[in-house]
Structures are given as C-alpha cells and as structure tokens.
Design a protein around this motif. Structure first.
Motif, short mmCIF file in Angstrom:
data_model
loop_
_atom_site.label_atom_id
_atom_site.label_comp_id
_atom_site.label_asym_id
_atom_site.label_seq_id
_atom_site.Cartn_x
_atom_site.Cartn_y
_atom_site.Cartn_z
N ILE A 107 20.32 64.03 64.15
CA ILE A 107 20.46 63.15 63.00
C ILE A 107 19.52 63.61 61.89
O ILE A 107 18.38 64.02 62.14
N GLU A 108 20.02 63.60 60.67
CA GLU A 108 19.24 64.05 59.51
C GLU A 108 19.69 63.24 58.29
O GLU A 108 20.90 63.11 58.04
N ASP A 109 18.72 62.69 57.57
CA ASP A 109 19.02 61.88 56.39
C ASP A 109 20.03 60.77 56.70
O ASP A 109 20.92 60.46 55.90
N GLY A 110 19.89 60.19 57.88
CA GLY A 110 20.72 59.07 58.26
C GLY A 110 22.13 59.42 58.67
O GLY A 110 22.98 58.53 58.84
N LYS A 111 22.40 60.73 58.86
CA LYS A 111 23.73 61.16 59.26
C LYS A 111 23.65 62.06 60.49
O LYS A 111 22.68 62.79 60.67
N ILE A 112 24.69 61.98 61.32
CA ILE A 112 24.79 62.89 62.46
C ILE A 112 25.29 64.23 61.94
O ILE A 112 26.26 64.32 61.20
N ILE A 113 24.57 65.30 62.33
CA ILE A 113 24.94 66.64 61.87
C ILE A 113 25.32 67.50 63.06
O ILE A 113 24.93 67.25 64.19
N LYS A 133 16.29 58.13 63.35
CA LYS A 133 16.38 58.06 64.81
C LYS A 133 15.99 56.67 65.34
O LYS A 133 16.70 56.06 66.12
N SER A 134 14.83 56.21 64.90
CA SER A 134 14.33 54.91 65.40
C SER A 134 15.22 53.77 64.92
O SER A 134 15.45 52.81 65.66
N THR A 135 15.74 53.87 63.71
CA THR A 135 16.66 52.85 63.21
C THR A 135 17.91 52.80 64.07
O THR A 135 18.40 51.72 64.42
N LEU A 136 18.42 53.97 64.42
CA LEU A 136 19.61 54.03 65.26
C LEU A 136 19.34 53.40 66.63
O LEU A 136 20.16 52.65 67.15
N LEU A 137 18.16 53.66 67.17
CA LEU A 137 17.79 53.06 68.45
C LEU A 137 17.70 51.54 68.32
O LEU A 137 18.14 50.79 69.20
N ASN A 138 17.12 51.08 67.21
CA ASN A 138 17.00 49.63 66.98
C ASN A 138 18.37 48.97 66.84
O ASN A 138 18.58 47.84 67.30
N VAL A 139 19.30 49.66 66.20
CA VAL A 139 20.66 49.14 66.08
C VAL A 139 21.31 49.03 67.46
O VAL A 139 21.91 48.01 67.81
N LEU A 140 21.17 50.08 68.27
CA LEU A 140 21.75 50.06 69.62
C LEU A 140 21.16 48.94 70.46
O LEU A 140 21.86 48.32 71.27
N GLY A 141 19.86 48.66 70.24
CA GLY A 141 19.19 47.62 71.01
C GLY A 141 19.36 46.23 70.45
O GLY A 141 18.80 45.26 71.00
N GLY A 148 15.84 64.74 65.66
CA GLY A 148 15.86 64.85 64.21
C GLY A 148 14.45 64.76 63.67
O GLY A 148 13.54 64.30 64.37
N PRO A 149 14.23 65.17 62.43
CA PRO A 149 12.89 65.12 61.84
C PRO A 149 12.42 63.69 61.61
O PRO A 149 13.22 62.74 61.66
N SER A 150 11.14 63.53 61.34
CA SER A 150 10.59 62.21 61.03
C SER A 150 11.30 61.64 59.81
O SER A 150 11.54 62.35 58.83
#
Length: 221
Positions: free
Chosen positions: A213-219, A44-52, A38-40
């Motif tokens: 992922i885009e704008d906090g949503k899976i597309i 993406k990184s937030t999702l990774l942090n949640v998973l971790g 997904g774009p900057s």
C-alpha cells in the motif's frame, strides 16, 4: 471472507482533510495469512483499523462474511469487534499488574464461561504458545518474546476468527521475531484469518500473500 470495495477514509482536523485510504479494493479469504507492507504514512494502520472496526469508512463498503460492517452503528461495531476480532500489538499491550494467566483470561471475563472452563482455555493457549511455565509471572518478569507470546495467547483465548497484528515482531530481535511468526503461521493453519502489518520482508515472507500500500492505494509489485 473479507471484501473491501472502493474504501475511502478521510480524516479532518482543523479544517484540514487528509485522505488515508483512497479507493481500496481487497479480498481476504477465511484462514488466509496476509501481510500488508508500505512506507510510513501509507495507510497501513488505517486499513488495519478499518478491518478491526475501529474506524468508520468515509465511503465504500466492508463486508465480513455476511455482515455489512460499514452499515453498523457504534454499539454494533463494538459487538462486532468483541465477537470477531482480536489484536496483537508491537508493544504487547499487556496489563502490567496482572499475571500472564490473568492477561490471557481477560477476554473471557465478559463471557458466560465458568471459572474452571476459563482456566482450561487459558492453560491450553499458554501451552500452545509455549509459556505455560510463566503463567504466574508478571509481564515485567518475562522477556519481550514471552510477552508477545502472552499477547497472542490472549488473542486466541477470545476464540475470535480474525487476528490483526500490527508490527508483532517490531520490538523483538530477529530470532525471536521468527519464532513469533512461526506461531502465527501455525495458528493460521487452524483456520484463523491473520492480517500482519510489517516493514520486514522476512516477516512478510512467512505469510500466504503480501499486499503493498502506498499513498492510501494498493499497488502492484
């Protein structure tokens, strides 16, 4: 298995609220190698942090096998990460004053493991990633690709079942990046669950599945 349901993450700073994740539903199978693209600023990184277990959810649920991660306390989250999660970063995150061997040994020092067994584990993982001959060198004495191999060996040494890789090839040339992805691919075949954040289609193509992922949503793509 990982299950995220209607996951929302909102950051608040100076009374300004920013929604980083906005209703994420995602299943990840044990042993799956998943790419997140997904774009900057897409989340993406937030999702990774949640998973971790690095970020608490604002709303929604996160289940890791039989663990309700979203219900864990601060101390329980620390224990969850220690037992289940290993990270691999773009900048390698190695201790510069520690040798390659000592860097890989680090996650073992907090466990009740004898010095001999630690040595055996570290050497096994260094052989697995192909840098056993550099075990006595410091990170500044080896190449970027070798440093990332060291970081992967450290992640493996912990024995954790989930590896989260944030742009693991971002600081490497294409050939070295492909070698790193081949190593991660071989590790996933041993049953480890691997989640890779990347901007590179070639990197993502090495994974079992790609989530956008885009704008906090899976597309859908």
């Amino acid at each position: 298995m990982i299950q995220l349901r209607n996951v929302i993450k909102v950051y608040e700073s100076n009374r300004v609220k920013t929604t980083a994740l906005n209703g994420i539903d995602l299943d990840i199978e044990d042993g799956e190698m998943l790419a997140i693209m997904g774009p900057s600023g897409s989340g993406k990184s937030t999702l990774l942090n949640v998973l971790g277990g690095m970020d608490n959810l604002t709303a929604g649920t996160y289940k890791y096998n039989k663990i309700n991660v979203d219900e864990l306390s601060f101390d329980e989250l620390n224990a969850f990460r220690k037992k289940n999660v290993s990270f691999v970063f773009q900048n390698f995150a190695l201790m510069k004053d520690y040798t390659v061997f000592e860097n890989v040994e680090l996650p073992l020092l907090t466990k009740n493991i004898s010095k001999k067994d630690r040595k055996d584990i570290v050497n096994e993982k260094l052989k697995m990633v192909g840098i056993i001959e550099h075990s006595k060198k410091f990170p500044t004495q080896i190449s970027g690709g070798q440093q990332q191999r060291c970081a992967i060996a450290r992640a493996l040494a912990s024995g954790n079942s989930m590896i989260l890789a944030d742009e693991p090839t971002g600081a490497l040339d294409q050939k070295t990046g492909e070698e790193i992805m081949d190593i991660l691919r071989s590790i996933s075949k041993t049953g480890k669950t691997i989640v890779v954040i990347t901007h590179d289609n070639n990197v993502a193509s090495k994974c079992d599945r790609i989530v956008y992922i885009e704008d906090g949503k899976i597309i859908e793509k």
